[in-house]
Design an enzyme around this catalytic site. Structure first.
Site, PDB file in Angstrom:
ATOM      1  N   SER A 268     -55.531  89.904 -56.047  1.00  0.00           N
ATOM      2  CA  SER A 268     -56.105  88.641 -56.496  1.00  0.00           C
ATOM      3  C   SER A 268     -56.412  88.745 -57.984  1.00  0.00           C
ATOM      4  O   SER A 268     -56.796  89.804 -58.472  1.00  0.00           O
ATOM      5  CB  SER A 268     -57.386  88.365 -55.710  1.00  0.00           C
TER       6      SER A 268
ATOM      7  N   LYS B 248     -59.417  92.596 -53.532  1.00  0.00           N
ATOM      8  CA  LYS B 248     -58.504  91.969 -52.579  1.00  0.00           C
ATOM      9  C   LYS B 248     -57.139  92.642 -52.492  1.00  0.00           C
ATOM     10  O   LYS B 248     -56.581  93.095 -53.472  1.00  0.00           O
ATOM     11  CB  LYS B 248     -58.287  90.485 -52.956  1.00  0.00           C
TER      12      LYS B 248
ATOM     13  N   GLU C 264     -47.603  85.845 -45.283  1.00  0.00           N
ATOM     14  CA  GLU C 264     -47.970  84.427 -45.409  1.00  0.00           C
ATOM     15  C   GLU C 264     -46.778  83.587 -45.838  1.00  0.00           C
ATOM     16  O   GLU C 264     -46.567  82.471 -45.353  1.00  0.00           O
ATOM     17  CB  GLU C 264     -49.107  84.273 -46.411  1.00  0.00           C
TER      18      GLU C 264
ATOM     19  N   HIS D 194     -55.006  82.550 -25.720  1.00  0.00           N
ATOM     20  CA  HIS D 194     -55.951  81.696 -26.458  1.00  0.00           C
ATOM     21  C   HIS D 194     -56.615  82.473 -27.598  1.00  0.00           C
ATOM     22  O   HIS D 194     -57.731  82.133 -28.008  1.00  0.00           O
ATOM     23  CB  HIS D 194     -57.035  81.111 -25.542  1.00  0.00           C
TER      24      HIS D 194
ATOM     25  N   LYS E 173     -25.047  70.402 -48.394  1.00  0.00           N
ATOM     26  CA  LYS E 173     -24.924  71.761 -48.958  1.00  0.00           C
ATOM     27  C   LYS E 173     -26.255  72.432 -49.222  1.00  0.00           C
ATOM     28  O   LYS E 173     -26.484  73.569 -48.795  1.00  0.00           O
ATOM     29  CB  LYS E 173     -24.144  71.753 -50.274  1.00  0.00           C
TER      30      LYS E 173
ATOM     31  N   TYR F  10     -15.614  60.405 -43.204  1.00  0.00           N
ATOM     32  CA  TYR F  10     -16.366  61.031 -44.294  1.00  0.00           C
ATOM     33  C   TYR F  10     -17.150  59.975 -45.079  1.00  0.00           C
ATOM     34  O   TYR F  10     -16.678  58.862 -45.308  1.00  0.00           O
ATOM     35  CB  TYR F  10     -15.427  61.783 -45.260  1.00  0.00           C
TER      36      TYR F  10
HETATM   37  N1  ARG Z   1     -18.168  67.426 -53.034  1.00  0.00           N
HETATM   38  C1  ARG Z   1     -17.807  66.688 -51.901  1.00  0.00           C
HETATM   39  C2  ARG Z   1     -18.716  67.053 -50.709  1.00  0.00           C
HETATM   40  O1  ARG Z   1     -19.358  68.022 -50.817  1.00  0.00           O
HETATM   41  C3  ARG Z   1     -16.394  66.942 -51.538  1.00  0.00           C
HETATM   42  C4  ARG Z   1     -15.735  65.836 -50.797  1.00  0.00           C
HETATM   43  C5  ARG Z   1     -15.567  64.654 -51.667  1.00  0.00           C
HETATM   44  N2  ARG Z   1     -14.782  63.643 -51.058  1.00  0.00           N
HETATM   45  C6  ARG Z   1     -14.751  62.434 -51.542  1.00  0.00           C
HETATM   46  N3  ARG Z   1     -14.024  61.591 -50.911  1.00  0.00           N
HETATM   47  N4  ARG Z   1     -15.468  62.064 -52.567  1.00  0.00           N
HETATM   48  O2  ARG Z   1     -18.794  66.381 -49.731  1.00  0.00           O
END
Ligand code: ARG
Length: 473
Positions: free
Chosen positions: A293, A299, A306, A172, A341, A333
């Site tokens: 600072s 400071k 942090e 605590h 990404k 997909y």
């Molecule tokens: N740049 C796309 C991704 O990162 C690659 C795959 C694209 N596929 C498609 N059917 N448009 O997912």
């Protein structure tokens, strides 16, 4: 350095002919759409994996006779040339070509002619991008495991150099029982070890080869997926083509493990912030790892710590983003998945940086043992030891707890600590207490007695450090 940004030429007409998929289109892509759908701005960094994957795929196409060996060699040489061009910063990526996959393929065709168009036989960008991301993550996982090990070594070194430092242990955030500073530090060794273990486990599922799934259903061509998997060092091949192109579990898992790493770093960072404050005064962080600072000249702020705490929020955000992207997607997909990404890249970058800087900063700290010990000598911190003293004399623990509670009350009344309370006062509380009680009330006795397995005793720390030093060598 490579020109890694895709430049959009203002007002430039998009040429339908340049699109690898342009055949069935009569109208050029709207410029806003072009920018909206492109991922080259960030997926360019998959290029070493994209090329390695394509080299393996081309070799397999040649070996199976789907293309001739000569064609395969031409493609592979072209790809190796492109790898060099990108590494040397000589290939300018184009937004019109959407992503790294089409940028490289387009360059290949320009470089070696129409035979370059054979590379994409029996392949789709859907399985290609899954392959690239898995290969990228394999490297990142290894790197993060290495960085974790580095941080563990720093923790061990710091604990080793300060084996005799005693500090208050907290619950605590209230002083609870004295502990060795080194014992406290080695708690982080354990956390980072679990993180390394989680990454190793995650790696097993990342290390599955998706190529050959095609767009989603597999291919009519006589490919050899096993060969591609072996060439690229994968541990196995995805069993189901639809799963192969729709699965991002492995990415979620990676970001989840990284989130846990950030929790650990953030907790350590928080302790460094506290310990380096004037209120604690347990440590000083070296100037090189602090900032000043702009208004208060005196400071010296623990900004690095942090930010490590703050960046945890960023990684958790990435985890939420990924989970949310995936949750409503029908198989297989969907373009939504391109949004995987940035959270993945940002997570790997953030965690790597946070681990490296934490190790360097931690190695830089000066430990103020006197201040730690002084805080540990707080008047009541050995109250549990007093209770244990009574237990050793035969009193049930619950009664001992009560007796010590009353001793604390008495000491508060007399404004002294437990070790300054006169024997006469102790005698009034329990006849079991004799003059040897004072030996139980010292910080060193308290720490020294905690020899239970995993406890804070110096003998334990010494043993554990010796074992760990061997282990991480
Ligand atoms: N740049 C796309 C991704 O990162 C690659 C795959 C694209 N596929 C498609 N059917 N448009 O997912």
């Amino acid at each position: 350095m490579a020109q890694r940004t895709a430049k959009k030429k203002k007002g430039a007409k998009t040429e339908k002919a340049r699109k690898p998929w342009g055949g069935r289109f009569t109208e050029a892509t709207n410029a806003l759409v072009e920018e909206y759908t492109a991922s080259i701005q960030y997926d360019w960094r998959l290029f070493p994996y994209d090329i390695a994957g394509s080299v393996a795929h081309a070799a397999m196409l040649g070996k199976t006779g789907i293309i001739t060996e000569r064609e395969a060699r031409k493609i592979i040489n072209g790809l190796k040339g492109i790898l060099q061009e990108i590494t040397d910063g000589k290939l300018e990526f184009s937004m019109e070509l959407e992503d790294i996959h089409m940028n490289i393929e387009n360059r290949l065709v320009r470089k070696i002619g129409p035979v370059g168009g054979k590379l994409h036989t029996a392949r789709s960008r859907n399985d290609q991008v899954a392959l690239d991301l898995r290969m990228y993550l394999r490297d990142e996982i290894m790197e993060i495991r290495r960085l974790l090990r580095g941080l563990q070594k720093t923790v061990i070194g710091l604990a080793d150099r300060n084996q005799d430092a005693v500090m208050p242990g907290y619950t605590h955030l209230q002083r609870a029982q004295p502990v060795l500073f080194g014992h406290h530090l080695l708690a982080y060794y354990e956390m980072f070890e679990r993180d390394r273990d989680r990454l190793a486990d995650c790696y097993r599922r990342v290390n599955i080869m998706p190529l050959g799934a095609g767009a989603l259903a597999g291919t009519v061509l006589p490919i050899n997926r096993k060969m591609v998997g072996d060439l690229l060092g994968f541990g196995g091949i995805a069993e189901n083509s639809m799963d192969a192109v729709s699965d991002r579990d492995f990415a979620v898992e990676f970001v989840s493990v990284c989130s846990q790493i950030m929790v650990h770093l953030s907790r350590l960072a928080e302790e460094l912030v506290l310990w380096s404050s004037a209120e604690f005064g347990f440590i000083t962080i070296a100037d090189a790892y602090t900032t000043g600072s702009s208004i208060m000249p005196q400071k010296k702020n623990p900004d690095v710590a942090e930010l490590s705490r703050g960046k945890a929020g960023r990684v958790f955000g990435n985890l939420t983003a990924l989970l949310t992207i995936m949750k409503g997607l029908p198989l297989s997909y969907n373009r939504d998945m391109q949004e995987d990404k940035e959270p993945v890249f940002d997570t790997a970058d953030t965690v790597s940086q946070a681990l490296a800087v934490m190790a360097a900063m931690l190695d830089s700290i000066t430990v103020h043992r006197d201040a730690m010990r002084h805080a540990a000598e707080d008047g009541f911190i050995t109250a549990t030891d007093l209770a244990d003293y009574l237990v050793r004399k035969g009193l049930p623990f619950r009664q001992a707890h009560e007796v010590v509670g009353r001793a604390v009350l008495k000491a508060l009344e007399l404004t002294c600590g437990l070790k300054d309370l006169p024997l006469a006062e102790y005698k009034k509380l329990s006849a079991l207490i004799t003059s040897d009680v004072y030996r139980s009330l010292s910080v060193d006795a308290s720490v020294g007695r905690r020899i239970s397995y995993g406890g804070t005793a110096p003998a334990n720390l010494k043993k554990r450090l010796a074992a760990l030093k061997k282990l991480v060598k």
